[in-house]
Design a protein around this motif. Structure first.
Motif, short mmCIF file in Angstrom:
data_model
loop_
_atom_site.label_atom_id
_atom_site.label_comp_id
_atom_site.label_asym_id
_atom_site.label_seq_id
_atom_site.Cartn_x
_atom_site.Cartn_y
_atom_site.Cartn_z
N TRP A 39 117.10 128.92 42.89
CA TRP A 39 116.20 128.45 44.20
C TRP A 39 116.87 128.01 45.36
CZ3 TRP A 39 111.17 129.77 43.57
CH2 TRP A 39 110.66 130.03 42.44
N TYR A 62 107.71 130.95 39.28
CA TYR A 62 108.63 131.25 38.88
C TYR A 62 108.79 132.91 38.80
CZ TYR A 62 110.33 126.92 37.36
OH TYR A 62 110.86 125.62 37.48
N ILE A 65 110.44 134.58 41.85
CA ILE A 65 111.95 134.23 42.13
C ILE A 65 112.55 135.28 42.94
CG2 ILE A 65 112.83 134.89 39.98
CD1 ILE A 65 114.16 131.94 42.21
#
Length: 267
Positions: A39, A62, A65
C-alpha cells in the motif's frame, strides 16, 4: 484515557500480538508487507507524494490493490511538482479508478496548500515531532482527520518512525476486543494510537524476542521500536479474524487472555 491502564494494556496487547503473529495467515501477510508495503511502497521517495497517496489509500478495498498500485506508480512518476500542477480534469482522471475522485482531488489540493504555506512560513514539518504533525495535519487538511493524518505521517516519515496508524475497524472492533474504551468520534483514533504506541514501546525488547523466537523474516532498525510490526500484526489480525469472526475467536467482549481457540462459551 486513564494512564493507569497503560501497563495492563501493554501486557494484554503483547499477549494478543504474540498469538496473532503465530498464526500462519497473519505471519504471511506481515512478512509480505513489512519491509516493502504494497500500500505504501518504499519506491516512492518524495515524502510529499507519500502524503498524497497515503490519503488516497483510504476507502480502497484489498481487492483493488493492483489498481491502487498503478495510481501510486503514476503519481510517483510525475513527481510532486507535476502532480500538483495537474488541472482538475487531469487530476480527476488520475484518481478516478479509486472512486471518490472529487474528494481525492480536493485532498490533494488541500495538502498542496498546507505544505506550501508551511514552506513559506519556515515551518519544519519533516523535523516536527510525529504526534504534533499528526494533529497539525488533521486540523488543516480538508478531508483528512486523524485517521488519514496518521497514515500520511507514517508513510512520509518511514515505516519505523514510531507511528501506529489506527483505522476505523481498529477502533470499532479491535479496541473492544482488547477491553479498551475510547471516546466517541474521530478523537478515538488518536487515543488508541497513543495507547498502542506506548504499549509497544514499553515492551519493545519482548517484541524483538518474539520475532526472533518465531523466526520472522523482517528487518527492524536497531534504534527503532517494533511499532510497524505491531501495526501490521494488528491490522491483519483484525482483517482475518475480527471482520468476519470465526469459531476460533473468543466470543467474550473483552476477550479472555487467550483470545483464540480458548473454548469460551462452548460448554
Amino acid at each position: 484515557m486513564p494512564t493507569d491502564l497503560a501497563p495492563e494494556l501493554a501486557e494484554r496487547l503483547y499477549s494478543l500480538v504474540s498469538r496473532a503473529a503465530s498464526r500462519p495467515d497473519v505471519r504471511a501477510a506481515v512478512e509480505a508487507n513489512h519491509d516493502d508495503n504494497r500500500w505504501w511502497p518504499r519506491s516512492v521517495s518524495d515524502w510529499r507524494v507519500r502524503m498524497a497517496v497515503a490519503g488516497w489509500s483510504t476507502r480502497v478495498s484489498y481487492s483493488m490493490i493492483g489498481t491502487y498500485s498503478g495510481v501510486v506508480a503514476h503519481a510517483d512518476s510525475l513527481g510532486w511538482g507535476k502532480l500538483t500542477a495537474l488541472d482538475d480534469r487531469e487530476a480527476t482522471a488520475l484518481v478516478r479508478p479509486l472512486g471518490l475522485a472529487a474528494s481525492r482531488v480536493g485532498y490533494l489540493r488541500s495538502l498542496a496548500g498546507f505544505l506550501g504555506q508551511a514552506d513559506a512560513s519556515g515551518t519544519d514539518l519533516p523535523g516536527m515531532h510525529a504526534g504534533d504533525l499528526v494533529r497539525l495535519f488533521a486540523e488543516n487538511i480538508h478531508g483528512a482527520g486523524y485517521k488519514v493524518a496518521q497514515c500520511a505521517t507514517l508513510y512520509a516519515r518511514g515505516y519505523h518512525c514510531g507511528i501506529i496508524p489506527v483505522d476505523s475497524g481498529m477502533v470499532s472492533k479491535l479496541a473492544p476486543f482488547l477491553g479498551v474504551r475510547l471516546s466517541t468520534g474521530p478523537i478515538a483514533h488518536e487515543q488508541f494510537r497513543e495507547l498502542l504506541e506506548a504499549g509497544t514501546t514499553a515492551m519493545a525488547s519482548r517484541y524483538r524476542d518474539l520475532l526472533a523466537h518465531l523466526g520472522y523474516q523482517v528487518r527492524i532498525p536497531d534504534d527503532a521500536d517494533p511499532t510497524w510490526f505491531v501495526h501490521l500484526a494488528l491490522i491483519y489480525f483484525k482483517r482475518l479474524y475480527l471482520n468476519r469472526p470465526g469459531p476460533g475467536l473468543c466470543q467474550l467482549r473483552p476477550a479472555c487472555d487467550v483470545f483464540l481457540d480458548c473454548g469460551c462459551l462452548t460448554s
